[in-house]
Design a protein around this motif. Structure first.
Motif, PDB file in Angstrom:
ATOM      1  N   GLY A 182       1.342  -1.239   0.380  1.00  0.00           N
ATOM      2  CA  GLY A 182       0.175  -0.098  -0.321  1.00  0.00           C
ATOM      3  C   GLY A 182       1.018   1.645   0.271  1.00  0.00           C
ATOM      4  O   GLY A 182       0.611   1.847   0.036  1.00  0.00           O
ATOM      5  N   VAL A 226       3.595   5.633  -7.284  1.00  0.00           N
ATOM      6  CA  VAL A 226       3.336   5.241  -8.541  1.00  0.00           C
ATOM      7  C   VAL A 226       4.052   5.457  -9.409  1.00  0.00           C
ATOM      8  O   VAL A 226       4.174   7.144  -9.672  1.00  0.00           O
ATOM      9  CB  VAL A 226       1.802   6.104  -8.364  1.00  0.00           C
ATOM     10  CG1 VAL A 226       1.378   6.108  -9.917  1.00  0.00           C
ATOM     11  CG2 VAL A 226       0.659   4.970  -7.633  1.00  0.00           C
ATOM     12  N   ASN A 275     -19.938  18.491  -7.214  1.00  0.00           N
ATOM     13  CA  ASN A 275     -19.098  19.392  -7.075  1.00  0.00           C
ATOM     14  C   ASN A 275     -18.002  19.224  -6.253  1.00  0.00           C
ATOM     15  O   ASN A 275     -17.736  18.857  -5.113  1.00  0.00           O
ATOM     16  CB  ASN A 275     -20.364  20.496  -5.840  1.00  0.00           C
ATOM     17  CG  ASN A 275     -20.826  20.193  -5.127  1.00  0.00           C
ATOM     18  OD1 ASN A 275     -19.745  20.247  -4.639  1.00  0.00           O
ATOM     19  ND2 ASN A 275     -21.832  19.650  -5.302  1.00  0.00           N
ATOM     20  N   ALA A 276     -17.493  20.730  -6.464  1.00  0.00           N
ATOM     21  CA  ALA A 276     -16.383  21.393  -6.069  1.00  0.00           C
ATOM     22  C   ALA A 276     -15.542  22.706  -5.587  1.00  0.00           C
ATOM     23  O   ALA A 276     -16.449  23.233  -6.439  1.00  0.00           O
ATOM     24  CB  ALA A 276     -15.033  20.592  -6.494  1.00  0.00           C
ATOM     25  N   TRP A 323     -12.482  19.298  -0.350  1.00  0.00           N
ATOM     26  CA  TRP A 323     -11.821  18.041  -1.415  1.00  0.00           C
ATOM     27  C   TRP A 323     -14.197  17.991  -2.094  1.00  0.00           C
ATOM     28  O   TRP A 323     -14.832  18.959  -1.640  1.00  0.00           O
ATOM     29  CB  TRP A 323     -12.378  16.909  -0.514  1.00  0.00           C
ATOM     30  CG  TRP A 323     -11.362  16.981   0.635  1.00  0.00           C
ATOM     31  CD1 TRP A 323      -9.859  17.433  -0.020  1.00  0.00           C
ATOM     32  CD2 TRP A 323     -11.741  15.751   1.219  1.00  0.00           C
ATOM     33  NE1 TRP A 323      -9.693  16.780   1.148  1.00  0.00           N
ATOM     34  CE2 TRP A 323      -9.995  15.789   2.070  1.00  0.00           C
ATOM     35  CE3 TRP A 323     -11.656  14.963   1.488  1.00  0.00           C
ATOM     36  CZ2 TRP A 323      -8.989  14.739   2.770  1.00  0.00           C
ATOM     37  CZ3 TRP A 323     -11.500  14.057   2.803  1.00  0.00           C
ATOM     38  CH2 TRP A 323     -10.106  13.784   3.723  1.00  0.00           C
ATOM     39  N   PRO A 324     -13.813  17.520  -3.363  1.00  0.00           N
ATOM     40  CA  PRO A 324     -15.216  17.598  -4.496  1.00  0.00           C
ATOM     41  C   PRO A 324     -16.065  17.171  -3.444  1.00  0.00           C
ATOM     42  O   PRO A 324     -15.708  15.770  -1.785  1.00  0.00           O
ATOM     43  CB  PRO A 324     -14.932  16.721  -5.692  1.00  0.00           C
ATOM     44  CG  PRO A 324     -13.385  16.159  -5.599  1.00  0.00           C
ATOM     45  CD  PRO A 324     -12.816  16.888  -4.298  1.00  0.00           C
ATOM     46  N   GLU A 332     -15.737  13.310  -2.871  1.00  0.00           N
ATOM     47  CA  GLU A 332     -15.207  12.439  -1.847  1.00  0.00           C
ATOM     48  C   GLU A 332     -15.721  12.122   0.117  1.00  0.00           C
ATOM     49  O   GLU A 332     -15.544  11.770   0.729  1.00  0.00           O
ATOM     50  CB  GLU A 332     -13.647  13.124  -1.884  1.00  0.00           C
ATOM     51  CG  GLU A 332     -12.687  13.186  -2.795  1.00  0.00           C
ATOM     52  CD  GLU A 332     -11.994  12.166  -2.947  1.00  0.00           C
ATOM     53  OE1 GLU A 332     -11.604  11.561  -1.763  1.00  0.00           O
ATOM     54  OE2 GLU A 332     -10.898  11.835  -3.454  1.00  0.00           O
ATOM     55  N   GLU A 334      -4.751  11.597  -5.720  1.00  0.00           N
ATOM     56  CA  GLU A 334      -5.989  11.239  -6.619  1.00  0.00           C
ATOM     57  C   GLU A 334      -4.434  10.456  -7.023  1.00  0.00           C
ATOM     58  O   GLU A 334      -4.780   9.090  -7.980  1.00  0.00           O
ATOM     59  CB  GLU A 334      -6.764  12.217  -7.148  1.00  0.00           C
ATOM     60  CG  GLU A 334      -8.014  12.773  -6.504  1.00  0.00           C
ATOM     61  CD  GLU A 334      -8.949  13.557  -7.465  1.00  0.00           C
ATOM     62  OE1 GLU A 334      -8.638  14.503  -6.906  1.00  0.00           O
ATOM     63  OE2 GLU A 334      -9.340  12.253  -8.706  1.00  0.00           O
ATOM     64  N   ALA A 335      -3.825  10.922  -7.801  1.00  0.00           N
ATOM     65  CA  ALA A 335      -2.835  10.388  -9.191  1.00  0.00           C
ATOM     66  C   ALA A 335      -2.032   8.802  -8.935  1.00  0.00           C
ATOM     67  O   ALA A 335      -1.795   7.787  -8.617  1.00  0.00           O
ATOM     68  CB  ALA A 335      -2.356  11.176  -9.495  1.00  0.00           C
ATOM     69  N   ALA A 336      -1.798   9.313  -6.831  1.00  0.00           N
ATOM     70  CA  ALA A 336      -0.870   8.030  -6.209  1.00  0.00           C
ATOM     71  C   ALA A 336      -1.455   7.018  -5.842  1.00  0.00           C
ATOM     72  O   ALA A 336      -1.310   6.691  -4.614  1.00  0.00           O
ATOM     73  CB  ALA A 336       0.133   8.959  -5.532  1.00  0.00           C
ATOM     74  N   GLN A 337      -3.270   7.430  -5.367  1.00  0.00           N
ATOM     75  CA  GLN A 337      -3.728   6.381  -5.134  1.00  0.00           C
ATOM     76  C   GLN A 337      -3.278   5.305  -4.790  1.00  0.00           C
ATOM     77  O   GLN A 337      -4.306   4.526  -3.851  1.00  0.00           O
ATOM     78  CB  GLN A 337      -5.412   7.041  -3.977  1.00  0.00           C
ATOM     79  CG  GLN A 337      -5.890   6.832  -5.766  1.00  0.00           C
ATOM     80  CD  GLN A 337      -7.517   7.318  -5.348  1.00  0.00           C
ATOM     81  OE1 GLN A 337      -7.419   8.451  -5.018  1.00  0.00           O
ATOM     82  NE2 GLN A 337      -8.187   6.356  -5.979  1.00  0.00           N
ATOM     83  N   GLN A 338      -3.332   4.536  -6.211  1.00  0.00           N
ATOM     84  CA  GLN A 338      -3.905   3.372  -6.630  1.00  0.00           C
ATOM     85  C   GLN A 338      -3.653   2.364  -5.457  1.00  0.00           C
ATOM     86  O   GLN A 338      -4.220   1.211  -4.811  1.00  0.00           O
ATOM     87  CB  GLN A 338      -3.527   2.661  -7.900  1.00  0.00           C
ATOM     88  CG  GLN A 338      -4.934   1.657  -8.559  1.00  0.00           C
ATOM     89  CD  GLN A 338      -6.399   2.119  -9.030  1.00  0.00           C
ATOM     90  OE1 GLN A 338      -6.940   2.837  -7.974  1.00  0.00           O
ATOM     91  NE2 GLN A 338      -6.500   1.100  -7.862  1.00  0.00           N
ATOM     92  N   PRO A 339      -1.610   2.285  -5.091  1.00  0.00           N
ATOM     93  CA  PRO A 339      -1.737   0.626  -4.605  1.00  0.00           C
ATOM     94  C   PRO A 339      -2.128   1.371  -2.856  1.00  0.00           C
ATOM     95  O   PRO A 339      -2.764  -0.165  -2.502  1.00  0.00           O
ATOM     96  CB  PRO A 339      -0.383   1.559  -4.092  1.00  0.00           C
ATOM     97  CG  PRO A 339       0.124   2.499  -5.432  1.00  0.00           C
ATOM     98  CD  PRO A 339      -1.165   3.008  -6.001  1.00  0.00           C
ATOM     99  N   LEU A 340      -2.323   1.879  -2.245  1.00  0.00           N
ATOM    100  CA  LEU A 340      -3.650   2.048  -1.101  1.00  0.00           C
ATOM    101  C   LEU A 340      -4.798   2.239  -1.082  1.00  0.00           C
ATOM    102  O   LEU A 340      -5.178   1.238  -0.558  1.00  0.00           O
ATOM    103  CB  LEU A 340      -3.240   4.200  -0.405  1.00  0.00           C
ATOM    104  CG  LEU A 340      -3.894   4.387   0.741  1.00  0.00           C
ATOM    105  CD1 LEU A 340      -3.215   3.576   2.378  1.00  0.00           C
ATOM    106  CD2 LEU A 340      -3.602   5.741   1.074  1.00  0.00           C
ATOM    107  N   VAL A 341      -4.940   2.343  -1.968  1.00  0.00           N
ATOM    108  CA  VAL A 341      -6.887   2.046  -2.599  1.00  0.00           C
ATOM    109  C   VAL A 341      -6.648   0.136  -2.794  1.00  0.00           C
ATOM    110  O   VAL A 341      -8.051  -0.215  -1.787  1.00  0.00           O
ATOM    111  CB  VAL A 341      -7.559   2.636  -3.836  1.00  0.00           C
ATOM    112  CG1 VAL A 341      -8.680   1.806  -4.303  1.00  0.00           C
ATOM    113  CG2 VAL A 341      -7.467   4.092  -3.242  1.00  0.00           C
ATOM    114  N   ASN A 342      -5.961  -0.247  -3.405  1.00  0.00           N
ATOM    115  CA  ASN A 342      -5.659  -2.132  -3.559  1.00  0.00           C
ATOM    116  C   ASN A 342      -5.053  -2.467  -2.471  1.00  0.00           C
ATOM    117  O   ASN A 342      -6.227  -3.185  -2.212  1.00  0.00           O
ATOM    118  CB  ASN A 342      -4.147  -1.894  -4.664  1.00  0.00           C
ATOM    119  CG  ASN A 342      -4.908  -1.680  -5.868  1.00  0.00           C
ATOM    120  OD1 ASN A 342      -6.542  -1.686  -6.036  1.00  0.00           O
ATOM    121  ND2 ASN A 342      -4.000  -1.419  -7.229  1.00  0.00           N
TER     122      ASN A 342
END
Lengths: 301, 489
Positions: free
Chosen positions: A17, A21, A285-286, B364-365, B368, B433-441
Motif C-alpha cells: 500500500g 506510482v 461539486n467542488a 474536497w469534491p 470524496e 488522487e494520482a498516487a492513490q492506487q496502491p493504497l486503495v488496492n
C-alpha cells in the motif's frame, strides 16, 4: 514458523500500500479519428431532465464541443495567453500556478459559503506531478502520448478562461445534460446499459488502466467510437447529438454560479468513478479552485 | 409433521430461534445483494447475478433500491434488538407474544416484498406488502414501548445495586425512553417517505449534503437516518449492559446519562425541521456526549469486572495477568471493545470532520465527502452487527477454543475491515488522487478480506445451526426454554 505466516502476509500487503506510482508510465497512443475542434448543434426544445426524467425546456439553439478540450488545445491557449498577458505566472496556496482574472461572485454569507472575490485565481497548477504538460517558462507543450487526451488538472477558473478565449462559455448544467442524453430521458448518452467497453470508468478494463499499479488513466477524447484498437473493441458512446465522452473519462465543469454557494458543479463521472456516477443526472461539486487528474471540461456557445 | 412443527416452534416461538432466523435473513440478504456492488461488480459477479436471478435493474431507480435495501436490513436488526429486549426486560407475557408476532411478520414482509419490489420489477402489491411490514414493525414498537412503561410498580427495582429512584427503575426508563424516541423518530422518515414516494422521487442524503437550501422534508430524511442509527446504538448498549448485568455506582451514573442522551440527541435531530435548525448540531453534540459517556462507564465497569474475575486466583496480579484476564473471553470483552473501536472509525472521524469541515472536507469534491459520509455510517452499522454476533455466540453456548476462535475472528476481521474503510475514507489527507492506487488496492483487499471472512464465519455458524435442526437432541432443543434474562452474568 507457522505463527509468522499471517503477520508476514499482512506486512507484505501493508507495504504494498505504500508503493509509489509511476505517473509517467508509458501510455498507448491511438488515433481516434474524432476531431476535437468540432462543435455539435443542440436544437431548442423540450427534453427530459434529472433522475425522475421531468420535462424541461431550453428555448434556444446552442452548440457544444464534440469532445472534451484536449491537452494540445489547452496548452496552445496557455502559451498564447501567457504571451499576450491574458494569463500570468503566480502562486496559489504557496505553490506555482498560472493565474487569471475573475470578476468575483456576489457573496450572501450563507452557511458554509466562501467569498470568491474579484482578482487573480488559479487556472492550473504548475508543479503538480499529475499534470500532462510541460512548461519551459514561456511555452506549454503536451507530454508525449497525451496530446489528444482531455486537459485535466484544470480549475473551474481555468476552464472558464479557455472557453471565454474561444468565444464561448462553460455549459450550464441543463445544457450539459440535454447534450448528454438527448430528449428521451435515457440514463447514459448511448442508452440504458453500460458495458465495460463503452466508456472509461473505474475498473472498466480499458487499455489505459492498470488497477494493480497506477490505476485508471484518461483515454484519448472520442476513443470510444465503435473502432477497434488492436484487440480492444469499443462501442460508440456518442450522445444523440454526436458528443463523445459525456459519460466517463473526466468530470466536466459546468458554468452555473448558484446563489449562496461557492461550489461549482461537475457532470459525467470519470475514469475514477463507478458506473453509477456516469448517469447523466448525477452531480458532483467542488470549490472552483479544485483541480484533479480526473477533471476536465468542454465549452458551449 | 411433528418434526416440522417442533422446528417451527423453535424458530418462531423462542427467543434464540427468532434471533437465529433474523440473523439468517440478514446474512442471506447481505450475501446476495452484496454481490451487486464494490469488487463483486468489478469481478463481473454483479452482471451474472442480475442476469441469472432475473433482476430488473433500472438505472434511475438505484437510489430507491438502496433505500429499500437499507431499510429491510435495518428492520432485521431492529427485530433482533426487540427479541433481546423482550427476553431481558420484564414485561407481561401478552406483550412479549404480541410484539414478537408483529415484528417478525413485519420484518419478513419488509425484507421479502421490499426487495422483491426493488429488484424484480414494480409490482405495486409487493410495495404494499413492504409498507405493511414497516407498519407492523411500528405497531410492534408501540406495544413494546407500552410494555416497557417504567412507572408500573410491578416493575420497580428493589435492588439498590442498580440505578433507581425510590424503586423507580432507571434502566427500564432508559429502555423506555429509547424505544419511545425511536418510535417518534420513525415519523421523520415515514412522513417524507410518503411525500417523496408518492411523487416517485428518491434521493440519498449524502448527495444533497452541500446544497445550501434544503426543504423540510429533506431535513427530515437527514435527521431520520442519523437518529435511527444512533438510537439503535443506544439500545444495543443498554442490551449489552443488561446481558453483562451492569450495576453498581457506574450503573447509577450511566442510566440517567442514557436517558438524558437519548432525549437531548433526539430533540436535537428533530430540531433540524424547526426554526432551531441552525443550532441543532450543537444540541446533537450535547446529547451525544452523555450517551457516549454512559457507554464508556459500561466499558470501564465491564472491563474491571472481567479483570477482577479473571485474576481472582492472584494476590497481586500484574499488568499482563490483568490483560490476559480482560481478553480471555472475546465474547464478553468484544462488545465493549467494539464500542471503543467505534471511536476511531466513527465518532472520532465525525468530530474531526465537524471541526475541520470548511478547512479540509469541503475543499474536497462532494464525491470524496460522500465516500466519508457513507463509509462512517456503514462502519457504525456493521459494528452494531458484530456486537450482536458476539452476543449471539454466547447465547448459543460456544465454549472453549471454538468460543475463542469465533469471538476473536469477529473482532479481528471486522476491525481490520473497519480500519481499512476508515483509511480509505480519509486517504485524501495523505495521498493525492494520482498516487492513490496502491493504497486503495491494499485497503480494498483488507476490507474485502475482513468482511468476506466474517461472512464465511457467519455462514459456517448458520450451516452448523441448520444441520443441528435435523438432530432430534440438537442444541436447539436446549435453547427452547432459555430466556436471555436467565443468562445474565
Amino acid at each position: 514458523m507457522k505463527k509468522l505466516i499471517l503477520p508476514v502476509i499482512l506486512l507484505t500487503v501493508l507495504l504494498a500500500g505504500c508503493a509509489t506510482v509511476d505517473l509517467n508510465a508509458p501510455i498507448p497512443a491511438f488515433e481516434t479519428g474524432i476531431d476535437p475542434s468540432a462543435w455539435a448543434k443542440i436544437p431548442a426544445g423540450a427534453f427530459l431532465s434529472g433522475q425522475e426524467a421531468e420535462p424541461a425546456t431550453i428555448d434556444y439553439d446552442y452548440e457544444m464541443m464534440v469532445t472534451d478540450v484536449t491537452v494540445s488545445q489547452y496548452t496552445a491557449f496557455l502559451t498564447e495567453s501567457l504571451a499576450s498577458g491574458g494569463v500570468k505566472s503566480g502562486e496559489f496556496n504557496g505553490k506555482k500556478a498560472i493565474v487569471g482574472f475573475y470578476p468575483g461572485d456576489e457573496f450572501r454569507a450563507v452557511k458554509h459559503e466562501e467569498k470568491i472575490e474579484a482578482g487573480d485565481w488559479i487556472l492550473i497548477p504548475l508543479e503538480d506531478p499529475a499534470s500532462r504538460f510541460s512548461f519551459d517558462g514561456s511555452v506549454f507543450a503536451p507530454k508525449p502520448g497525451y496530446e489528444n487526451h482531455p486537459m485535466t488538472n484544470v480549475t473551474w477558473f481555468g476552464a472558464r478562461a479557455y472557453c471565454l478565449a474561444q468565444g464561448g462559455r462553460l455549459p450550464t448544467e441543463l445544457e450539459w445534460e440535454k447534450a448528454a442524453r438527448g430528449t428521451d430521458g435515457r440514463a447514459f448518452p448511448w442508452g440504458e446499459e453500460i458495458p465495460l467497453n463503452v466508456a472509461n470508468f473505474y475498473s472498466s478494463r480499458d487499455p489505459f488502466e492498470d488497477m494493480s499499479s497506477f490505476g485508471s488513466r484518461t483515454s484519448p477524447v472520442g476513443f470510444f467510437n465503435g473502432q477497434t484498437y488492436g484487440h480492444y473493441v469499443t462501442l460508440s458512446n456518442a450522445s444523440p447529438y454526436g458528443l463523445y465522452d459525456m459519460a466517463g473519462n473526466v468530470w466536466q465543469w459546468t458554468g452555473n454560479v448558484y446563489a449562496g454557494m461557492h461550489y461549482r458543479f461537475l457532470r459525467g463521472g470519470s475514469k475514477d468513478t463507478y458506473d453509477m456516477d456516469l448517469r447523466a443526472w448525477v452531480r458532483n461539486n467542488a470549490t472552483p479552485t479544485y483541480f484533479s487528474p480526473g477533471v476536465g471540461f468542454r465549452c458551449a456557445r | 409433521m411433528h418434526f416440522l412443527q417442533t422446528r417451527f416452534n423453535y424458530l418462531f416461538k423462542t427467543t434464540k430461534g427468532l434471533i437465529l432466523v433474523a440473523i439468517t435473513m440478514i446474512g442471506l440478504e447481505t450475501a446476495l445483494f452484496g454481490m451487486l456492488s464494490g469488487p463483486m461488480a468489478e469481478f463481473g459477479v454483479r452482471d451474472w447475478v442480475i442476469k441469472n436471478l432475473g433482476m430488473q435493474i433500472v438505472q434511475a431507480e438505484r437510489e430507491g433500491r438502496i433505500i429499500i435495501l437499507y431499510h429491510s436490513i435495518a428492520m432485521g436488526v431492529v427485530a433482533i434488538e426487540t427479541y433481546m429486549i423482550t427476553s431481558l426486560v420484564r414485561m407481561k407475557p401478552f406483550y412479549v407474544s404480541a410484539v414478537r408476532v408483529l415484528i417478525t411478520v413485519g420484518y419478513i414482509l419488509t425484507m421479502i416484498f421490499g426487495m422483491g419490489f426493488a429488484y424484480w420489477g414494480h409490482n405495486w402489491a409487493l410495495h404494499g406488502l413492504y409498507i405493511t411490514g414497516l407498519s407492523l414493525i411500528f405497531f410492534a414498537g408501540t406495544l413494546l414501548t407500552i410494555a416497557l412503561w417504567p412507572w408500573n410498580k410491578e416493575y420497580s427495582q428493589p435492588n439498590r445495586e442498580y440505578a433507581s429512584i425510590k424503586g423507580f427503575d432507571m434502566e427500564r426508563a432508559a429502555f423506555f425512553t429509547t424505544a419511545l424516541a425511536t418510535l417518534l423518530s420513525v415519523l421523520f422518515g415515514a412522513v417524507p417517505g410518503s411525500y417523496f414516494g408518492n411523487g416517485f422521487q428518491t434521493f440519498l442524503a449524502e448527495n444533497i449534503i452541500r446544497l445550501p437550501e434544503k426543504s423540510l422534508m429533506e431535513f427530515a430524511v437527514i435527521g431520520h437516518l442519523h437518529i435511527m442509527l444512533a438510537l439503535i446504538c443506544i439500545m444495543i448498549t443498554l442490551i449489552i449492559g443488561r446481558w453483562l448485568d451492569f450495576k453498581g455506582i457506574m450503573h447509577k451514573i450511566a442510566m440517567p446519562l442514557m436517558i438524558l442522551g437519548a432525549i437531548v440527541l433526539s430533540l436535537g435531530v428533530w430540531g433540524v425541521v424547526t426554526p432551531l435548525e441552525p443550532i441543532a448540531h450543537m444540541v446533537i453534540y450535547v446529547g451525544a456526549t452523555p450517551s457516549m459517556l454512559a457507554a464508556l462507564l459500561l466499558l470501564i465497569w465491564s472491563w474491571d469486572k472481567l479483570i477482577r474475575q479473571g485474576t481472582a486466583q492472584f494476590k497481586k496480579p500484574n499488568i499482563l495477568q490483568k490483560l490476559a484476564a480482560l481478553t480471555d473471553d472475546p465474547l464478553r470483552f468484544g462488545p465493549t471493545w467494539q464500542m471503543l473501536f467505534m471511536n476511531f472509525t466513527t465518532s472520532g472521524i465525525g468530530i474531526f470532520m465537524a471541526v475541520k469541515l470548511d478547512e479540509i472536507f469541503r475543499v474536497w469534491p462532494a464525491r470524496e465527502e460522500r465516500i466519508e459520509l457513507t463509509g462512517h455510517w456503514h462502519v457504525l452499522s456493521a459494528i452494531v452487527a458484530t456486537i450482536i454476533l458476539l452476543y449471539y455466540g454466547d447465547m448459543i453456548g460456544l465454549k472453549g477454543k471454538i468460543r475463542k476462535l469465533y469471538g476473536w475472528s469477529i473482532i479481528i476481521l471486522s476491525d481490520i475491515a473497519f480500519a481499512s474503510v476508515t483509511i480509505f475514507e480519509m486517504k485524501r489527507l495523505s495521498v493525492s488522487e494520482a498516487a492513490q492506487q496502491p493504497l486503495v488496492n491494499t485497503v480494498m483487499l483488507l476490507m474485502d478480506l475482513g468482511l468476506g471472512l466474517l461472512l464465511v464465519l457467519l455462514a459456517v455458524t448458520l450451516i452448523w445451526r441448520l444441520l443441528d435442526l435435523f438432530r432430534n437432541k440438537g442444541r436447539w432443543v436446549e435453547e427452547v426454554d432459555h430466556e436471555l434474562s436467565q443468562e445474565v452474568k
